[in-house]
Design a protein around this motif. Sequence first.
Motif, PDB file in Angstrom:
ATOM      1  N   GLU A  61       0.793  -1.231   0.000  1.00 12.96           N
ATOM      2  CA  GLU A  61       0.000   0.000   0.000  1.00 12.96           C
ATOM      3  C   GLU A  61       0.821   1.275   0.000  1.00 12.96           C
ATOM      4  O   GLU A  61       0.297   2.351  -0.258  1.00 12.96           O
ATOM      5  CB  GLU A  61      -0.964   0.011   1.182  1.00 12.96           C
ATOM      6  CG  GLU A  61      -2.331  -0.365   0.703  1.00 12.96           C
ATOM      7  CD  GLU A  61      -3.368  -0.346   1.798  1.00 12.96           C
ATOM      8  OE1 GLU A  61      -4.502   0.012   1.497  1.00 12.96           O
ATOM      9  OE2 GLU A  61      -3.047  -0.694   2.949  1.00 12.96           O
ATOM     10  N   LEU A  96       3.322   1.709  -2.037  1.00  9.30           N
ATOM     11  CA  LEU A  96       3.928   1.882  -3.362  1.00  9.30           C
ATOM     12  C   LEU A  96       3.535   3.238  -3.936  1.00  9.30           C
ATOM     13  O   LEU A  96       2.472   3.769  -3.616  1.00  9.30           O
ATOM     14  CB  LEU A  96       3.428   0.789  -4.311  1.00  9.30           C
ATOM     15  CG  LEU A  96       3.977  -0.620  -4.082  1.00  9.30           C
ATOM     16  CD1 LEU A  96       3.162  -1.636  -4.874  1.00  9.30           C
ATOM     17  CD2 LEU A  96       5.452  -0.689  -4.495  1.00  9.30           C
ATOM     18  N   ASN A  97       4.380   3.750  -4.805  1.00 10.59           N
ATOM     19  CA  ASN A  97       4.003   4.972  -5.521  1.00 10.59           C
ATOM     20  C   ASN A  97       2.842   4.651  -6.455  1.00 10.59           C
ATOM     21  O   ASN A  97       2.835   3.613  -7.100  1.00 10.59           O
ATOM     22  CB  ASN A  97       5.178   5.495  -6.338  1.00 10.59           C
ATOM     23  CG  ASN A  97       6.252   6.069  -5.447  1.00 10.59           C
ATOM     24  OD1 ASN A  97       5.963   6.538  -4.349  1.00 10.59           O
ATOM     25  ND2 ASN A  97       7.480   6.010  -5.911  1.00 10.59           N
ATOM     26  N   GLY A  98       1.894   5.577  -6.530  1.00  6.74           N
ATOM     27  CA  GLY A  98       0.739   5.330  -7.369  1.00  6.74           C
ATOM     28  C   GLY A  98      -0.454   4.845  -6.563  1.00  6.74           C
ATOM     29  O   GLY A  98      -1.533   4.678  -7.096  1.00  6.74           O
ATOM     30  N   VAL A  99      -0.259   4.636  -5.261  1.00  9.57           N
ATOM     31  CA  VAL A  99      -1.380   4.263  -4.387  1.00  9.57           C
ATOM     32  C   VAL A  99      -1.748   5.492  -3.561  1.00  9.57           C
ATOM     33  O   VAL A  99      -0.896   6.069  -2.887  1.00  9.57           O
ATOM     34  CB  VAL A  99      -1.007   3.099  -3.447  1.00  9.57           C
ATOM     35  CG1 VAL A  99      -2.217   2.687  -2.616  1.00  9.57           C
ATOM     36  CG2 VAL A  99      -0.461   1.926  -4.238  1.00  9.57           C
ATOM     37  N   PHE A 100      -2.999   5.899  -3.654  1.00 10.83           N
ATOM     38  CA  PHE A 100      -3.446   7.125  -2.995  1.00 10.83           C
ATOM     39  C   PHE A 100      -4.572   6.828  -2.013  1.00 10.83           C
ATOM     40  O   PHE A 100      -5.349   5.907  -2.232  1.00 10.83           O
ATOM     41  CB  PHE A 100      -4.047   8.110  -4.010  1.00 10.83           C
ATOM     42  CG  PHE A 100      -3.149   8.464  -5.141  1.00 10.83           C
ATOM     43  CD1 PHE A 100      -2.352   9.597  -5.084  1.00 10.83           C
ATOM     44  CD2 PHE A 100      -3.107   7.681  -6.284  1.00 10.83           C
ATOM     45  CE1 PHE A 100      -1.527   9.939  -6.135  1.00 10.83           C
ATOM     46  CE2 PHE A 100      -2.279   8.019  -7.348  1.00 10.83           C
ATOM     47  CZ  PHE A 100      -1.489   9.147  -7.274  1.00 10.83           C
TER      48      PHE A 100
END
Lengths: 277, 464
Positions: B249, B251-255
């Motif tokens: 969760e 990781l980049n790209g998880v908002f």
Amino acid sequence: MYRIVERRMIVPNLHEFTVEAPQVTMAVRPGNFVILRSDETGERVPLSVADWDPEAGTVTSIFLQVGGSTAKLARLKAGDSIPTYAGPLGKEAEISNFGTVLCIGGCYGIGSVFPVARALHEAGNTVYTLLEARSQYLLYWQEKFRPISSRVIELTRDGSAGYKGHISRLPEILTLEKIKPDRIIVNGCTFLMMRTSGVTKELGVKTIVNMNPIMIDGTGMCGVCRLTVAGKTKFACVDGPDFDGHEVDWEEFLKRRETYNVEEVQPLRRSGCASHY
Amino acid sequence: MPAKPIDPKKRPMPKQEPFERIKNFDEVALGYTVELAHEEASRCLACKKPRCVEGCPVGIDIPAFIQCMLEADFSGGIKKIKERNALPAVCGRVCPQEEQCEKVCVLGNKHEPIAVGRLERFLADWEAASGAIEKPDIASPNGGRVAIVGSGPAGITVASDLALLGYDVTIFEALHEAGGVLTYGIPEFRLPKAIVRREVEYVKSLGVKLHLDFIVGKTKTVDAFQKEYDAIFIGAGAGLPWFMEIPGENLNGVFSANEYLTRCNLMKGFLFPAYNTPLKRASHVAVFGGGNVAMDAARTALRLGADEVHIVYRRSRSELPARLEEVENAEEEGVIFDYLTLPTKLIGNERGWLTEIECLRMELGEPDESGRRRPVPVKGSEFRMQVDAAVCAIGNSPNPLIPMTTPGLLVGKKGNVVADEETGQTSRERIWAGGDVVTGAATVISAMGAARKAARSINETLSK
Ligand SMILES: Cc1cc2nc3c(=O)[nH]c(=O)nc-3n(C[C@H](O)[C@H](O)[C@H](O)COP(=O)(O)OP(=O)(O)OC[C@H]3O[C@@H](n4cnc5c(N)ncnc54)[C@H](O)[C@@H]3O)c2cc1C
Ligand code: SF4
């Protein structure tokens, strides 16, 4: 609107920035940060607090000019106003009598570690300060640290002031200076904090770092500042920004800082320093 | 009374065409014309015992305002609504009418209920367009001073109610713009920010003071406020986002949905680079959750130029908590709904960027405490979906900042402030609370309802 009292380049690319915000000075503690916007279309930018004056109602930060938002800030002059200046935010630094404390500052972190060092000094600690930079001309505020430190040590990569080399020399410097710290506090760019945590882990000295992730609101609402500490997800803005450097997942943290590089937006508290290998 | 022939269908509301609207952030629903509003209003049976009124959490006299509309007395109609609801332009747009007033409308037994929300919106928009917003009489100052934490629907409601009674009211808001979720969460295409600003201006016109950039608990504590104010109302909302606590969760790209929507709404990320806060453009987006927040995030992703947007929801369509109208809008716009699907793992590349999500198929089992059938995983049904962004919209709880800095303020298990349902009184004397900070993430109208009751209780206590 918040009036700017002073904005001056203190060393190349680093600016001392003082704003009139009496409501912040009444509550601010070492380790806190503020969130500001340079203008109505600007990002919300977190800046560590480096000093304050309750009588004048002013707060001072040091920022590094790296990208669009900081360039806007760097164009501001005394007398200008900015629309947002909110704080203080974040948990305050832990202050108590630890014995001997080494405070390490690099880049804007020389500024932000200052109030921590001062409070530790006032709490009865023996405080040593180590200021780190690429070269002598990038060091500042030595005169503010001297009265509160038993010694101010300098470390420059080119050897133009103090010890020559990188923070990896820390164990050797401690031996040469005969300092046995009970606690180390590092403020500055991610690499400095990460490398310091790496060497102090081997020394077995508790090391507190002041994390500087991307943030939006600064109050725990957006979660963009999340990082993993001791295997658990934490929000730097409300659970930190101070954490135990030996428990931070640095690899993940560095990757998360890259998120918005593609859009060429450089948040403020990021350091443009070369890596600290 | 001679029975009039029943008109079975709601008048549809004109909308921007789906292929057009997914390219802009303008409001989707355009509102009734006078003719349509009149036709819709004439469907009302003017029941003797109107059930819709009971269905409305703030008890608006719905048949009465509809009657005014039939007589083309729009100013009388909006007055009727405003007796009970200070934010009709907002509620007409965002209330889950199908769960409230329209759910119990008699017409709904066999046909479609009256479009109460659309009529309410029509009157509010008519009033705004007429420019003649009537200000009720303000009582002369009574000397009482009230501090309000948060400028969302709850805070705005308490502020205007108490200002009208002659109190000296100040709202403290952490962000740089007032409005709470109405400003930072709900997107422009569903609730134009001009409307929210208008409502905030109205409250200010009643003499309410507004301090922005003021984080209660940090800039000043609630206890410090108690020395300066006779009463404090906490309407701080539920702003702390939940994550799913599954691997990957961070990781980049998880908002969080809050981050995604705040970047877009409050920080105007959709106008980047004119505004400096960017929002990553992703081509394949998965949104986790099935509420209004999930719909808003998915439709925002489409408008930001995504090729494919999925709503990943572990139950089925009939359990979606979102407003029906927004579910339909999302479907029309091409959002793909993956029902009975549970994300279990987020997978990234070596640079820490999200590339895939792993999911499990679910089936519906026995009903759970909420009365909805519990989704249970289907063994061996794992599959992967290629995405470059994921938005977590599974819920929020109240921010711990105020409870942490207010000793003696009782909080429940999920961090919600405990307050009396009828009065909003908390465990601390002269401190009231209401809205999402008490109930956890709920609705605009329930926040307003609770605020109303708190305002009444504050007035009763202070006038003793
Ligand atoms: C994306 C999204 C879509 C939604 N769609 C709908 C919908 O269609 N229909 C519907 O009925 N409901 C919807 N909701 C829910 C609805 O918006 C909320 O239930 C409602 O706004 C709650 O009002 P509130 O006043 O309690 O809190 P909020 O609106 O959350 O306002 C709280 C305010 O307090 C401020 N605050 C918090 N802490 C502090 C502090 N320490 N000091 C100062 N200020 C503080 C916050 O910044 C915020 O501005 C939606 C919510 C979201 C997030
Ligand atoms: S406020 Fe909401 S519930 Fe009440 S009548 Fe209006 S739309 Fe229906």
